[in-house]
Design a protein around this motif. Structure first.
Motif, PDB file in Angstrom:
ATOM      1  N   GLN A  89       0.897  -1.349   0.040  1.00 23.42           N
ATOM      2  CA  GLN A  89      -0.114   0.085   0.001  1.00 23.42           C
ATOM      3  C   GLN A  89       0.808   1.336   0.027  1.00 23.42           C
ATOM      4  O   GLN A  89       1.716   1.375   0.532  1.00 23.42           O
ATOM      5  N   TYR A  91       1.356   5.224   0.709  1.00 28.45           N
ATOM      6  CA  TYR A  91       0.422   6.290   1.367  1.00 28.45           C
ATOM      7  C   TYR A  91       1.327   7.542   1.414  1.00 28.45           C
ATOM      8  O   TYR A  91       1.459   8.550   2.030  1.00 28.45           O
ATOM      9  N   SER A  92       1.922   7.878   0.060  1.00 32.13           N
ATOM     10  CA  SER A  92       2.835   8.904  -0.338  1.00 32.13           C
ATOM     11  C   SER A  92       1.706   9.793  -0.783  1.00 32.13           C
ATOM     12  O   SER A  92       1.672  11.352  -0.320  1.00 32.13           O
ATOM     13  N   TRP A  94      -1.977  10.722  -1.431  1.00 35.61           N
ATOM     14  CA  TRP A  94      -3.443  10.492  -1.065  1.00 35.61           C
ATOM     15  C   TRP A  94      -4.215  11.816  -0.514  1.00 35.61           C
ATOM     16  O   TRP A  94      -3.816  12.894  -0.478  1.00 35.61           O
ATOM     17  N   PRO A  95      -5.701  11.611  -0.918  1.00 35.98           N
ATOM     18  CA  PRO A  95      -6.444  10.436  -1.152  1.00 35.98           C
ATOM     19  C   PRO A  95      -6.356  10.116  -2.664  1.00 35.98           C
ATOM     20  O   PRO A  95      -6.167  10.989  -3.546  1.00 35.98           O
ATOM     21  N   PRO A  96      -6.571   8.938  -3.065  1.00 34.04           N
ATOM     22  CA  PRO A  96      -6.829   8.021  -2.204  1.00 34.04           C
ATOM     23  C   PRO A  96      -5.391   7.086  -1.972  1.00 34.04           C
ATOM     24  O   PRO A  96      -4.782   7.038  -2.747  1.00 34.04           O
ATOM     25  N   TYR A  97      -5.360   6.490  -0.728  1.00 32.48           N
ATOM     26  CA  TYR A  97      -4.524   5.498  -0.324  1.00 32.48           C
ATOM     27  C   TYR A  97      -4.834   4.502  -1.497  1.00 32.48           C
ATOM     28  O   TYR A  97      -5.888   4.045  -1.559  1.00 32.48           O
ATOM     29  N   PHE A  99      -3.811   0.291  -2.695  1.00 32.16           N
ATOM     30  CA  PHE A  99      -3.188  -1.101  -2.574  1.00 32.16           C
ATOM     31  C   PHE A  99      -2.996  -1.635  -3.525  1.00 32.16           C
ATOM     32  O   PHE A  99      -3.589  -1.689  -4.607  1.00 32.16           O
TER      33      PHE A  99
ATOM     34  N   TRP B  47      -9.258   1.381   0.185  1.00 39.12           N
ATOM     35  CA  TRP B  47      -9.572   2.489   1.143  1.00 39.12           C
ATOM     36  C   TRP B  47     -10.792   3.151   0.776  1.00 39.12           C
ATOM     37  O   TRP B  47     -11.045   3.446  -0.333  1.00 39.12           O
ATOM     38  N   TYR B 106       1.806  11.393   6.402  1.00 43.20           N
ATOM     39  CA  TYR B 106       2.099   9.936   5.696  1.00 43.20           C
ATOM     40  C   TYR B 106       1.668   9.191   6.645  1.00 43.20           C
ATOM     41  O   TYR B 106       2.541   8.610   7.430  1.00 43.20           O
ATOM     42  N   TYR B 107       0.455   8.581   6.412  1.00 40.09           N
ATOM     43  CA  TYR B 107      -0.192   7.818   7.645  1.00 40.09           C
ATOM     44  C   TYR B 107      -0.372   6.238   6.841  1.00 40.09           C
ATOM     45  O   TYR B 107      -0.887   6.075   5.736  1.00 40.09           O
TER      46      TYR B 107
END
Lengths: 108, 122
Positions: A89, A91-92, A94-97, A99, B47, B106-107
């Motif tokens: 996944q 998470y750099s 986002w949105p969206p994250y 996968f 998500w 950055y979560y």
């Protein structure tokens, strides 16, 4: 949206073997990449964040590497409890994250 | 023990509404961003939405903007997902997840609940 692509879809290995799972991002995500393990009927479990940092309680046989667009999750010596589906996944941005579609690690 | 427990799933007809809840315990809920992530049967993870610690910022996957609303009640240590105009393709297990970070903004999702199942069918 950043597209995450995992390969292979299925990886067959024997107990004690080394397993390497790959994840590619459609654009650079730096080191903002996580790996999750999901066993049948269970929720995902965080294994790796920051591309290479093991989460609390994760065995040392799991290691993550890579940056930018190419990443890998390596299990140095596969144990019976490691057979599961693994997701990467980003998470750099986002949105969206987003996968990857997952890699199923199965017993050869 | 850090724990997230989802509830509120069930069978609903297309076009119907449902409100999911997530009860948090074992950590300072008000100090964390929180997310909802779903997984359709036999599929990968998607998500859905997340919310800032104080509820002042909310983000959604584009496909659900306008149909889903995320909210939280820090006094009750609870996260919610209000879903409306449900479609068959919304059928999934919905997970609540805590968002942690090494660098702010950055979560990643470090704690997950067991999920609640939503089935949209006539």
């Amino acid at each position: 949206e950043i597209v995450m692509t995992q390969s292979p879809v299925t990886l067959s290995v024997s107990l004690g073997e080394r397993a390497t799972l790959s994840c590619r991002a459609s654009q650079s995500v730096g080191s903002h990449l996580a790996w999750y393990q999901q066993k049948p009927g269970q929720s995902p479990r965080l294994l790796i964040y920051g591309a290479s940092t093991r989460a609390t309680g994760v065995p040392g046989r799991f290691s993550g590497s890579g940056s930018g667009t190419e990443f890998a999750l390596t299990i140095s010596s596969v144990q019976s409890e490691d057979f599961a589906v693994y997701f990467c996944q980003q998470y750099s941005k986002w949105p969206p994250y987003t996968f990857g579609q997952g890699t199923k690690l199965e017993i050869k | 023990e850090v724990q997230l427990v989802e509830s509120g799933g069930g069978l609903v007809q297309p076009g119907g509404s449902l409100r999911l809840s997530c009860a948090a315990s074992g950590f300072m809920f008000r100090a964390y961003w929180m997310s909802w992530v779903r997984q359709a049967p036999g599929k990968g993870l998607e998500w859905v939405a997340n919310i800032k610690e104080d509820g002042s910022e909310k983000y959604y996957v584009d496909s659900e903007k306008g149909r889903f609303t995320i909210s939280r009640d820090n006094a009750r240590n609870s996260l919610y997902l209000q879903m409306s105009r449900l479609r068959t393709e919304d059928t999934a297990v919905y997970y609540c997840a805590r968002n942690d970070y090494s660098v702010r903004w950055y979560y990643y999702m470090d704690v997950w609940g067991k999920g609640t199942t939503v089935t949209v069918s006539s």
